[in-house]
Scaffold this active site. Structure first.
Site, PDB file in Angstrom:
ATOM      1  N   HIS A  82      -6.243  -7.261  -0.563  1.00 49.26           N
ATOM      2  CA  HIS A  82      -6.427  -5.839  -0.868  1.00 49.26           C
ATOM      3  C   HIS A  82      -5.646  -5.442  -2.112  1.00 49.26           C
ATOM      4  O   HIS A  82      -4.591  -6.013  -2.397  1.00 49.26           O
ATOM      5  CB  HIS A  82      -5.935  -4.985   0.318  1.00 49.26           C
ATOM      6  CG  HIS A  82      -6.567  -5.345   1.630  1.00 49.26           C
ATOM      7  ND1 HIS A  82      -5.924  -6.104   2.584  1.00 49.26           N
ATOM      8  CD2 HIS A  82      -7.784  -5.050   2.132  1.00 49.26           C
ATOM      9  CE1 HIS A  82      -6.721  -6.258   3.641  1.00 49.26           C
ATOM     10  NE2 HIS A  82      -7.865  -5.627   3.396  1.00 49.26           N
ATOM     11  N   HIS A 131       0.823  -1.229   0.000  1.00 49.41           N
ATOM     12  CA  HIS A 131       0.000   0.000   0.000  1.00 49.41           C
ATOM     13  C   HIS A 131       0.855   1.277   0.000  1.00 49.41           C
ATOM     14  O   HIS A 131       0.317   2.374  -0.173  1.00 49.41           O
ATOM     15  CB  HIS A 131      -0.935   0.040   1.210  1.00 49.41           C
ATOM     16  CG  HIS A 131      -1.962  -1.047   1.204  1.00 49.41           C
ATOM     17  ND1 HIS A 131      -2.864  -1.200   0.170  1.00 49.41           N
ATOM     18  CD2 HIS A 131      -2.231  -2.047   2.084  1.00 49.41           C
ATOM     19  CE1 HIS A 131      -3.653  -2.256   0.420  1.00 49.41           C
ATOM     20  NE2 HIS A 131      -3.279  -2.783   1.573  1.00 49.41           N
ATOM     21  N   ASP A 138      -2.522 -10.564  -2.390  1.00 51.24           N
ATOM     22  CA  ASP A 138      -3.127 -10.087  -1.138  1.00 51.24           C
ATOM     23  C   ASP A 138      -4.609  -9.773  -1.408  1.00 51.24           C
ATOM     24  O   ASP A 138      -4.977  -9.409  -2.530  1.00 51.24           O
ATOM     25  CB  ASP A 138      -2.381  -8.825  -0.686  1.00 51.24           C
ATOM     26  CG  ASP A 138      -2.793  -8.328   0.687  1.00 51.24           C
ATOM     27  OD1 ASP A 138      -2.075  -8.609   1.663  1.00 51.24           O
ATOM     28  OD2 ASP A 138      -3.840  -7.643   0.788  1.00 51.24           O
ATOM     29  N   ASP A 182      -4.690 -12.835   3.520  1.00 52.37           N
ATOM     30  CA  ASP A 182      -5.929 -12.278   4.086  1.00 52.37           C
ATOM     31  C   ASP A 182      -7.127 -12.630   3.190  1.00 52.37           C
ATOM     32  O   ASP A 182      -8.253 -12.208   3.467  1.00 52.37           O
ATOM     33  CB  ASP A 182      -5.826 -10.756   4.353  1.00 52.37           C
ATOM     34  CG  ASP A 182      -4.982 -10.002   3.355  1.00 52.37           C
ATOM     35  OD1 ASP A 182      -4.686 -10.562   2.274  1.00 52.37           O
ATOM     36  OD2 ASP A 182      -4.634  -8.839   3.637  1.00 52.37           O
TER      37      ASP A 182
HETATM   38  N1  Q9C Z   1     -12.429  -2.867   6.941  1.00 51.62           N
HETATM   39  C1  Q9C Z   1      -2.454  -5.179   4.233  1.00 51.62           C
HETATM   40  O1  Q9C Z   1      -3.096  -6.215   4.180  1.00 51.62           O
HETATM   41  N2  Q9C Z   1      -7.777  -1.242   7.477  1.00 51.62           N
HETATM   42  N3  Q9C Z   1      -3.001  -4.017   4.615  1.00 51.62           N
HETATM   43  C2  Q9C Z   1      -8.817  -1.888   6.743  1.00 51.62           C
HETATM   44  C3  Q9C Z   1     -11.027  -2.959   6.689  1.00 51.62           C
HETATM   45  C4  Q9C Z   1      -6.464  -1.286   6.869  1.00 51.62           C
HETATM   46  C5  Q9C Z   1      -4.386  -3.913   4.977  1.00 51.62           C
HETATM   47  C6  Q9C Z   1     -10.199  -1.824   7.325  1.00 51.62           C
HETATM   48  C7  Q9C Z   1      -6.124  -2.571   6.165  1.00 51.62           C
HETATM   49  C8  Q9C Z   1      -4.729  -2.582   5.591  1.00 51.62           C
HETATM   50  C9  Q9C Z   1      -0.991  -5.202   3.920  1.00 51.62           C
HETATM   51 ZN    ZN Z   2      -4.117  -7.097   2.627  1.00 49.78          ZN
END
Ligand code: Q9C
Ligand code: ZN
Length: 384
Positions: free
Chosen positions: A235, A188, A233, A321
């Site tokens: 995301h 990110h 991932d 995830d």
């Molecule tokens: N409802 C990685 O997996 N908050 N970052 C999300 C979800 C941040 C994820 C809230 C998530 C970051 C590397």
């Molecule tokens: Zn992630």
């Protein structure tokens, strides 16, 4: 011939030093999901499979150069000094947390000049999940150095692989794999903004370093080595996408959830710009995606985009995830699905470096990461 073990690169210098106290999920204060236990449980699982993995804490220092190729100097300087400035200005010792982010409907960008750390915390961060604690910068820096150490070894392993294929002692179906067990994660983090638990983009730094090595030439066209990034991932990797959006190498590909974090990137309409047009491939998947759907889409992505690119190396943003019980995500991938995902990547037949990103179901994190790596190594059977 005894099957060779996969090398795992890690260091307590990156994995234990960064421990934010809390985060917010849908408005509720919770513990910080991207925690040091993540590394502990992954390592414990890999060490329980000693015939398959060889763990090393050896880390080389590549200095600032490779990091500065990807991240802007003012951003790096900010990360380095933010905590100290924050404390001097009366900020809470828990760490730097932005309160005001220059929203595009508010800010007159260009005229904006962040005068203090409260302002900079919003200028250089796009959400509230990337708290900067006392040692966050050191941890992120070391995560990048561990990833670079693994990347240098990828070059060695790939050369050795070529020689073995020529000598007939192995086949293209058995490409070497390596794994960088690092945190904080990276995908990110953009060139000058942190967020999503990420500060420095470990995988992007590794990809750029490979492209920059003058003596490494592509098999396909004699130019710089060709790198294909597979971001698996849950995301979307907005950081990696932004960093490479206008270049044709590396190729960035991502499978991720539609309508989920980070919300404002990840559309299939984002295809790259200029020379990069056509080299950014986003495939958003529905919530509740299952093993079969995931593997089928991954195989199609590999056939349609990754193999035609003729990559010399594959870099995988390895997030689990996507797991059915992940506390912050919404797919339905099971522990039986991960070896299938690893096997699909193995079938590309190209030397591969896996770099750790997300995955927050602590109970199954080791098994799921291990499942991908074991699947890549062609080790079948249900992992225990
Ligand atoms: N409802 C990685 O997996 N908050 N970052 C999300 C979800 C941040 C994820 C809230 C998530 C970051 C590397
Ligand atoms: Zn992630």
């Amino acid at each position: 011939m005894a099957p060779s073990r996969m090398k795992v690169f890690t260091s307590t210098l990156c994995t234990t030093m960064h421990t934010p106290a809390y985060e917010f999920l849908s408005g509720a204060e919770t513990h910080y999901y991207e925690s040091p236990d993540r590394r502990d449980v992954i390592l414990k699982y890999l060490e329980s499979q000693a015939d398959a993995f060889e763990v090393t804490e050896r880390t080389e220092d590549f200095g600032a150069g490779p990091i500065e190729r990807v991240h802007k100097q003012d951003f790096i300087d900010y990360l380095k000094t933010a905590y100290e400035e924050w404390i001097e200005e009366g900020g809470h010792p828990n760490g730097v947390l932005p309160g005001t982010i220059p929203h595009y409907k508010v800010a007159r960008l260009g005229k904006l000049k962040a005068a203090n750390c409260l302002a900079k915390s919003g200028e250089y961060c796009f959400d509230m999940s990337a708290v900067i604690t006392k040692d966050t910068f050191k941890a992120a820096w070391n995560a990048a150095q561990v990833t670079l150490t693994a990347t240098k070894d990828l070059v060695r392993a790939a050369d050795e692989f070529e020689q073995s294929v020529e000598a007939g002692t192995t086949t293209r179906e058995n490409p070497p794999g390596l794994y960088a067990l690092v945190r904080p994660p990276g995908h990110h983090a953009q060139s000058d903004i942190c967020g999503g638990y990420c500060y420095l983009n470990n995988l992007a730094i590794a990809a750029q370093w490979l492209i920059d090595q003058p003596n490494l030439k592509s098999k396909a066209d004699g130019g710089p080595k060709r790198i294909a990034i597979l971001d698996i991932d849950f995301h979307h990797g907005n950081g990696t996408q932004e960093i490479f959006y206008t270049v044709a190498n590396p190729l960035y590909t991502s499978l991720h959830s539609v309508d989920d974090y980070p919300y404002f990137t990840g559309s299939e309409l984002e295809k790259g710009e200029g020379k990069g047009l056509g080299f950014n491939i986003n495939i958003p998947l529905a919530q509740a995606t299952t093993d079969d759907d995931y593997v089928e889409t991954l195989d199609k992505l590999i056939q349609d985009h990754v193999i035609p690119f003729k990559p010399d190396y594959i870099l995988v943003s390895l997030g689990v995830d996507t797991y059915k019980d992940d506390p912050i995500a919404g797919f339905l991938v099971t522990s039986e699905g991960y070896p299938r995902i690893g096997n699909s990547i193995r079938k590309i037949g190209v030397p591969t470096l896996f770099v750790q990103e997300g995955g927050y179901c602590i109970e199954k994190l080791g098994l799921n990461v291990g499942g991908i790596l074991l699947g890549f190594m062609g080790r079948t059977g249900t992992p225990q």
